[in-house]
Design an enzyme around this catalytic site. Structure first.
Site, PDB file in Angstrom:
ATOM      1  N   TYR A  52     121.514 -14.145  90.194  1.00  0.00           N
ATOM      2  CA  TYR A  52     121.587 -15.399  89.448  1.00  0.00           C
ATOM      3  C   TYR A  52     122.989 -15.998  89.510  1.00  0.00           C
ATOM      4  O   TYR A  52     123.989 -15.315  89.263  1.00  0.00           O
ATOM      5  CB  TYR A  52     121.199 -15.187  87.983  1.00  0.00           C
ATOM      6  N   HIS A  82     126.575 -31.642  85.974  1.00  0.00           N
ATOM      7  CA  HIS A  82     126.774 -31.292  84.569  1.00  0.00           C
ATOM      8  C   HIS A  82     127.840 -32.149  83.887  1.00  0.00           C
ATOM      9  O   HIS A  82     127.975 -32.097  82.663  1.00  0.00           O
ATOM     10  CB  HIS A  82     127.151 -29.806  84.447  1.00  0.00           C
ATOM     11  N   ASN A 194     130.335 -22.341  82.405  1.00  0.00           N
ATOM     12  CA  ASN A 194     129.821 -21.455  81.355  1.00  0.00           C
ATOM     13  C   ASN A 194     130.976 -21.065  80.439  1.00  0.00           C
ATOM     14  O   ASN A 194     132.095 -20.853  80.913  1.00  0.00           O
ATOM     15  CB  ASN A 194     129.246 -20.189  81.983  1.00  0.00           C
ATOM     16  N   TYR A 279     138.159 -26.911  34.413  1.00  0.00           N
ATOM     17  CA  TYR A 279     138.058 -25.995  35.538  1.00  0.00           C
ATOM     18  C   TYR A 279     138.959 -26.398  36.703  1.00  0.00           C
ATOM     19  O   TYR A 279     139.505 -25.550  37.423  1.00  0.00           O
ATOM     20  CB  TYR A 279     136.617 -25.943  36.057  1.00  0.00           C
ATOM     21  N   ARG A 282     142.360 -24.765  35.696  1.00  0.00           N
ATOM     22  CA  ARG A 282     142.478 -23.326  35.472  1.00  0.00           C
ATOM     23  C   ARG A 282     141.737 -22.473  36.495  1.00  0.00           C
ATOM     24  O   ARG A 282     142.014 -21.276  36.634  1.00  0.00           O
ATOM     25  CB  ARG A 282     142.052 -22.960  34.059  1.00  0.00           C
ATOM     26  N   PHE A 328     127.586 -16.839  76.491  1.00  0.00           N
ATOM     27  CA  PHE A 328     127.899 -18.268  76.386  1.00  0.00           C
ATOM     28  C   PHE A 328     127.342 -18.899  75.104  1.00  0.00           C
ATOM     29  O   PHE A 328     127.640 -20.046  74.794  1.00  0.00           O
ATOM     30  CB  PHE A 328     127.316 -19.018  77.582  1.00  0.00           C
ATOM     31  N   GLU A 413     116.317 -22.599  77.575  1.00  0.00           N
ATOM     32  CA  GLU A 413     117.396 -22.444  76.596  1.00  0.00           C
ATOM     33  C   GLU A 413     116.855 -22.943  75.253  1.00  0.00           C
ATOM     34  O   GLU A 413     117.111 -24.070  74.832  1.00  0.00           O
ATOM     35  CB  GLU A 413     118.632 -23.210  77.074  1.00  0.00           C
TER      36      GLU A 413
END
Length: 513
Positions: A52, A82, A194, A279, A282, A328, A413
């Protein structure tokens, strides 16, 4: 010259390089692992087995074998296809962090990428060639694919960069810098795109800003405590010791140190009939301490990620193995970015409540809306409204990004982290909260004007002097918009923290490292 030892980046080192880029060099010992992993990838590319990312397609197309003559084109096409991000460019300090962390990650020797490519990433950093990376387009899984493609496209002479103060085509910048474009080998395009370096850099950039904001907010809260003539009893170390929360104890110590020696405090030790403060006064150690604990946790996770190997497949040259996995996936970054979002929102939320308390004469016992002639003057009435509007925006922005997931790549994915947006959205939240803290500093300084000639502590008088250097007291109405900008600038530059930290170890102890 700073030597980069892969896997050993420190927060202090990243902080320095983020603020002031200095030339980098790679530890020569790293080249042994780099060459070994690159040799194994070359061997796989020459072999007949499907591997791959080396001789197959990507994502859903992983079952498509690629012929040997097309392996170089495969990597080239990967970068081009990409690089489809949109939006405004990321800031140059963020992109420098991405360059540094990408090069350092690849240099650990588990990515199968040649030293030529890694050296070129370092050359870009050293020469000030900063790729133009659009800020939108990553879902934070399979790596920050689109932004990292934009980062690395200039390596092959394509895309755009900032160079010499101008935006230009990468090919032009390479020509000016006397660099040649490189040709990618097997797996190199995949290794480059990646990884989680973009989301990590965005989160670390925000972490540095959150640290400055946090310190300023602790100081502004201490000024308000004095302006409202609040009790220092809730900051007694015994209270915090019996709970045992580390951030809480550290913050309580900082508040005690900041207010030590205040004549304002001494003036109401006797004859003050109030039993307890609100609050927002304090419970500052409890709220800010919890925020500090989250910031420290985020720091640990982000520094692990900054040093991580997060591409795929990974190359283990010592056993001649290539393993496909999922490093990744940026879930660790997404979760801590969401934690930082809550921290930023909470700092703003409790600060807004202190502003509201100061302008309320019933609670603060100061003139209504901090003006001597309320009615004729509105004073700090609408400045508080601005703070409320910003705090409200932060509530929406603090919604966790990590709980969302939209499947991509034809459902290959199918669960993604949304880490890049989780980290990117921190900047508008930081800006909102910086303004809120700036408003508190202005309001608290105004409140103390009504207590003069009494003096606050030495540390807080230094802060008040700094605020007054950019914003005079407002006894008749004027627009405070310019003053808010000036005080916010003091916060973002870290000057509020520096002014309050003179010889105060308890305050500097709150810093992240």
């Amino acid at each position: 010259m700073t030597t980069i030892h892969p896997g050993q980046l420190t927060l202090a080192q990243l902080r320095t390089l983020h603020a002031t880029p200095t030339p980098l060099t790679l530890d020569p010992a790293a080249y042994v692992g780099i060459r070994a992993s690159a040799a194994l990838v070359h061997q796989a590319a020459e072999g007949g087995a499907a591997v791959y990312g080396v001789n197959t397609g990507f994502g859903k197309l992983a079952n498509q074998r690629i012929a040997k003559p097309d392996l170089e084109t495969l990597q080239l096409n990967l970068l081009r296809s990409h690089a489809v991000g949109v939006g405004e460019p990321m800031s140059e300090p963020v992109v420098r962090l991405v360059l540094l962390m990408k090069a350092a990650s690849l240099a650990r020797g588990y990515s199968g990428i040649r030293e030529l490519v890694i050296d070129r990433l370092f050359a870009f950093y050293n020469l000030g060639i900063t790729p133009v990376i659009p800020c939108q387009g990553s879902v934070g899984a399979s790596g920050d694919l689109a932004p990292l493609a934009h980062l690395c496209l200039p390596l092959i002479g394509e895309g755009e960069v900032f160079y010499g103060g101008a935006r230009m085509p990468a090919a032009t910048a390479l020509q000016h810098a006397k660099l040649e474009s490189i040709r990618l080998g097997a797996k190199e395009g995949l290794a480059l795109i990646n990884g989680t370096q973009v989301s990590t850099a965005l989160a670390i950039d925000a972490l540095f800003a959150t640290e400055r904001l946090f310190e300023a907010a602790v100081i502004s809260g201490a000024v308000t405590l004095d302006a409202a003539r609040g009790s220092d009893g809730p900051f007694d170390p015994r209270i915090h010791a019996v709970r045992g929360q580390l951030g809480q104890m550290a913050c309580a110590a900082a508040y005690r140190a900041l207010t030590a020696g205040s004549a304002i405090r001494q003036s109401h030790l006797v004859g003050d009939d109030r039993v307890q403060d609100p609050y927002c006064l304090r419970c500052q150690p409890q709220v800010m301490g919890a925020c500090l604990d989250q910031m420290r946790y985020a720091t640990d996770i982000l520094m692990r990620e900054a040093n991580a190997v997060t591409d795929n497949p990974l190359v283990f040259a010592d056993t001649d193995t290539l393993l496909s996995g999922g490093n990744f996936h940026a879930e660790p970054v997404a979760l801590v970015a969401d934690a930082l979002a809550v921290v930023i929102a909470e700092i703003g939320a409790i600060t807004e409540r202190r502003i509201a308390m100061l302008v309320d004469t019933v609670v603060s016992r100061l003139p209504a809306f901090l003006t001597p002639e309320a009615g004729l003057n509105s004073g700090f009435m609408i400045v508080h409204v601005t703070a409320a509007a910003l705090a409200s925006e932060n509530k929406s922005l603090a919604h966790p990004a990590s709980v969302d997931s939209l499947p991509t790549s034809a459902n290959q994915e199918d669960h993604v982290s949304m880490a890049t947006f989780a980290a990117r959205r921190l900047q508008p939240m930081l800006r909102n909260t910086e303004y809120i803290v700036a408003i508190e500093l202005l309001a608290a300084a105004q409140g103390i004007e009504f207590l003069r000639p009494l003096q606050s502590s030495q540390a807080l008088e230094g802060i008040l002097q700094l605020v007054r250097s950019v914003s005079p007291a407002m006894m008749v109405d004027r627009s405070l918009a310019p003053d808010m900008e000036q005080v916010r600038a003091l916060i973002t530059q870290g000057r509020i923290g520096l002014a309050g930290a003179a010889a105060i170890h308890e305050l500097t102890a709150l810093r992240l490292g």
